[in-house]
Design a protein around this motif. Structure first.
Motif, PDB file in Angstrom:
ATOM      1  N   GLY A  75       1.068  -0.092  13.579  1.00  0.00           N
ATOM      2  CA  GLY A  75       1.660   1.080  12.927  1.00  0.00           C
ATOM      3  C   GLY A  75       0.897   1.520  11.698  1.00  0.00           C
ATOM      4  O   GLY A  75      -0.129   0.950  11.334  1.00  0.00           O
ATOM      5  N   PRO A  76       1.429   2.559  11.022  1.00  0.00           N
ATOM      6  CA  PRO A  76       0.684   3.184   9.922  1.00  0.00           C
ATOM      7  C   PRO A  76       0.425   2.271   8.727  1.00  0.00           C
ATOM      8  O   PRO A  76      -0.541   2.480   7.995  1.00  0.00           O
ATOM      9  N   LEU A  77       1.267   1.262   8.518  1.00  0.00           N
ATOM     10  CA  LEU A  77       1.032   0.387   7.373  1.00  0.00           C
ATOM     11  C   LEU A  77      -0.299  -0.361   7.482  1.00  0.00           C
ATOM     12  O   LEU A  77      -0.909  -0.685   6.462  1.00  0.00           O
ATOM     13  N   ALA A  78      -0.755  -0.619   8.707  1.00  0.00           N
ATOM     14  CA  ALA A  78      -2.058  -1.271   8.869  1.00  0.00           C
ATOM     15  C   ALA A  78      -3.171  -0.345   8.388  1.00  0.00           C
ATOM     16  O   ALA A  78      -4.133  -0.794   7.744  1.00  0.00           O
ATOM     17  N   GLY A  79      -3.034   0.944   8.667  1.00  0.00           N
ATOM     18  CA  GLY A  79      -4.008   1.917   8.176  1.00  0.00           C
ATOM     19  C   GLY A  79      -3.966   2.053   6.668  1.00  0.00           C
ATOM     20  O   GLY A  79      -5.006   2.173   6.005  1.00  0.00           O
ATOM     21  N   VAL A  80      -2.750   2.021   6.116  1.00  0.00           N
ATOM     22  CA  VAL A  80      -2.606   2.060   4.661  1.00  0.00           C
ATOM     23  C   VAL A  80      -3.305   0.852   4.038  1.00  0.00           C
ATOM     24  O   VAL A  80      -4.036   0.980   3.042  1.00  0.00           O
ATOM     25  N   LEU A  81      -3.119  -0.328   4.638  1.00  0.00           N
ATOM     26  CA  LEU A  81      -3.756  -1.540   4.116  1.00  0.00           C
ATOM     27  C   LEU A  81      -5.281  -1.426   4.190  1.00  0.00           C
ATOM     28  O   LEU A  81      -5.983  -1.804   3.234  1.00  0.00           O
ATOM     29  N   ALA A  82      -5.800  -0.867   5.281  1.00  0.00           N
ATOM     30  CA  ALA A  82      -7.251  -0.649   5.383  1.00  0.00           C
ATOM     31  C   ALA A  82      -7.735   0.229   4.237  1.00  0.00           C
ATOM     32  O   ALA A  82      -8.771  -0.039   3.613  1.00  0.00           O
ATOM     33  N   GLY A  83      -6.958   1.277   3.937  1.00  0.00           N
ATOM     34  CA  GLY A  83      -7.317   2.173   2.841  1.00  0.00           C
ATOM     35  C   GLY A  83      -7.235   1.495   1.484  1.00  0.00           C
ATOM     36  O   GLY A  83      -8.091   1.712   0.613  1.00  0.00           O
ATOM     37  N   MET A  84      -6.213   0.660   1.293  1.00  0.00           N
ATOM     38  CA  MET A  84      -6.066  -0.061   0.024  1.00  0.00           C
ATOM     39  C   MET A  84      -7.244  -1.014  -0.203  1.00  0.00           C
ATOM     40  O   MET A  84      -7.799  -1.090  -1.307  1.00  0.00           O
ATOM     41  N   ASP A  85      -7.621  -1.742   0.850  1.00  0.00           N
ATOM     42  CA  ASP A  85      -8.749  -2.680   0.730  1.00  0.00           C
ATOM     43  C   ASP A  85     -10.043  -1.933   0.398  1.00  0.00           C
ATOM     44  O   ASP A  85     -10.818  -2.354  -0.465  1.00  0.00           O
ATOM     45  N   TRP A  86     -10.267  -0.812   1.082  1.00  0.00           N
ATOM     46  CA  TRP A  86     -11.481  -0.019   0.850  1.00  0.00           C
ATOM     47  C   TRP A  86     -11.493   0.561  -0.560  1.00  0.00           C
ATOM     48  O   TRP A  86     -12.490   0.474  -1.282  1.00  0.00           O
ATOM     49  N   ALA A  87     -10.360   1.128  -0.976  1.00  0.00           N
ATOM     50  CA  ALA A  87     -10.281   1.720  -2.314  1.00  0.00           C
ATOM     51  C   ALA A  87     -10.519   0.651  -3.379  1.00  0.00           C
ATOM     52  O   ALA A  87     -11.236   0.886  -4.361  1.00  0.00           O
ATOM     53  N   ALA A  88      -9.932  -0.522  -3.175  1.00  0.00           N
ATOM     54  CA  ALA A  88     -10.122  -1.617  -4.139  1.00  0.00           C
ATOM     55  C   ALA A  88     -11.588  -2.015  -4.225  1.00  0.00           C
ATOM     56  O   ALA A  88     -12.117  -2.263  -5.317  1.00  0.00           O
ATOM     57  N   SER A  89     -12.266  -2.039  -3.075  1.00  0.00           N
ATOM     58  CA  SER A  89     -13.688  -2.433  -3.061  1.00  0.00           C
ATOM     59  C   SER A  89     -14.565  -1.420  -3.788  1.00  0.00           C
ATOM     60  O   SER A  89     -15.673  -1.741  -4.220  1.00  0.00           O
ATOM     61  N   GLN A  90     -14.057  -0.193  -3.937  1.00  0.00           N
ATOM     62  CA  GLN A  90     -14.797   0.877  -4.620  1.00  0.00           C
ATOM     63  C   GLN A  90     -14.353   1.046  -6.075  1.00  0.00           C
ATOM     64  O   GLN A  90     -14.777   1.978  -6.756  1.00  0.00           O
TER      65      GLN A  90
END
Length: 200
Positions: A75-90
């Motif tokens: 579901g969408p929370l997995a996509g949100v988590l992908a975005g959170m991890d990417w944003a944190a890495s940046q």
């Protein structure tokens, strides 16, 4: 607060459209995803796509393509988590999620979400209209990404179940014209085309 990053959620299976990438469906003079990009990019510092499968099919957009970090289309929370991890890495503090099949969302989405979350230690907010919340449109603090990862690993799937547990704020938008209208069926796509033509 630093300007948020954005994650466009395009990781679903589009079963009601017969499968494939809904974001690549034609709308007006381009595609659904191109319209979503045109809306979100002026509002954020950087944008990525959440999509599963071969990322090469989306290379025309020139964006990072992030797969769900958890297997099994949860579901969408997995996509949100992908975005959170990417944003944190940046080095970003927050990421805003938008859906790839919702081409007419508000041009002040990010500003209103930030305003709603003002004063929160971990700024978390969902978009809503008077008839209810739209949980694929939200502001997410990267500081909570490990909490979300643990919740998903524990079987949580409902967005609002997790956001309510963290006291999420709500940014309410007027419902005129249904700003969060999304394309799920061929009939919806025809309706979106009619809206686009009326706006020209």
């Amino acid at each position: 607060m630093k300007q948020p990053f954005a994650i466009i959620l395009a990781g679903g299976r589009a079963t009601r459209m017969g499968g494939g990438d809904k974001g690549l469906l034609p709308l007006g003079d381009s595609t659904l995803l191109a319209h979503v990009l045109e809306r979100i990019e002026p509002q954020v510092a950087a944008t990525a796509l959440n999509a599963n499968g071969d990322p090469a099919r989306l290379e025309q957009f020139g964006l990072p393509v992030l797969a769900d970090p958890i297997e099994g289309f949860v579901g969408p929370l997995a996509g949100v988590l992908a975005g959170m991890d990417w944003a944190a890495s940046q080095g970003a503090d927050t990421v805003v999620s938008v859906a790839a099949d919702t081409p007419f969302f508000p041009c002040d989405l990010v500003a209103r979400l930030l305003l709603a979350a003002e004063g929160m230690e971990a700024p978390l907010a969902l978009a809503a209209t008077p008839d209810g919340r739209h949980p694929t449109f939200g502001l997410w603090p990267v500081a909570l990404r490990d909490d979300l990862r643990a919740a998903l690993a524990g079987g949580l799937r409902k967005v609002v179940q997790w956001t309510d547990a963290h006291g999420a704020a709500t940014a309410v938008f007027p419902s005129q014209g249904d700003p969060f209208f999304n394309v799920n069926t061929p009939e919806d796509l025809a309706h979106a085309q009619a809206i686009w033509e009326a706006q020209q």
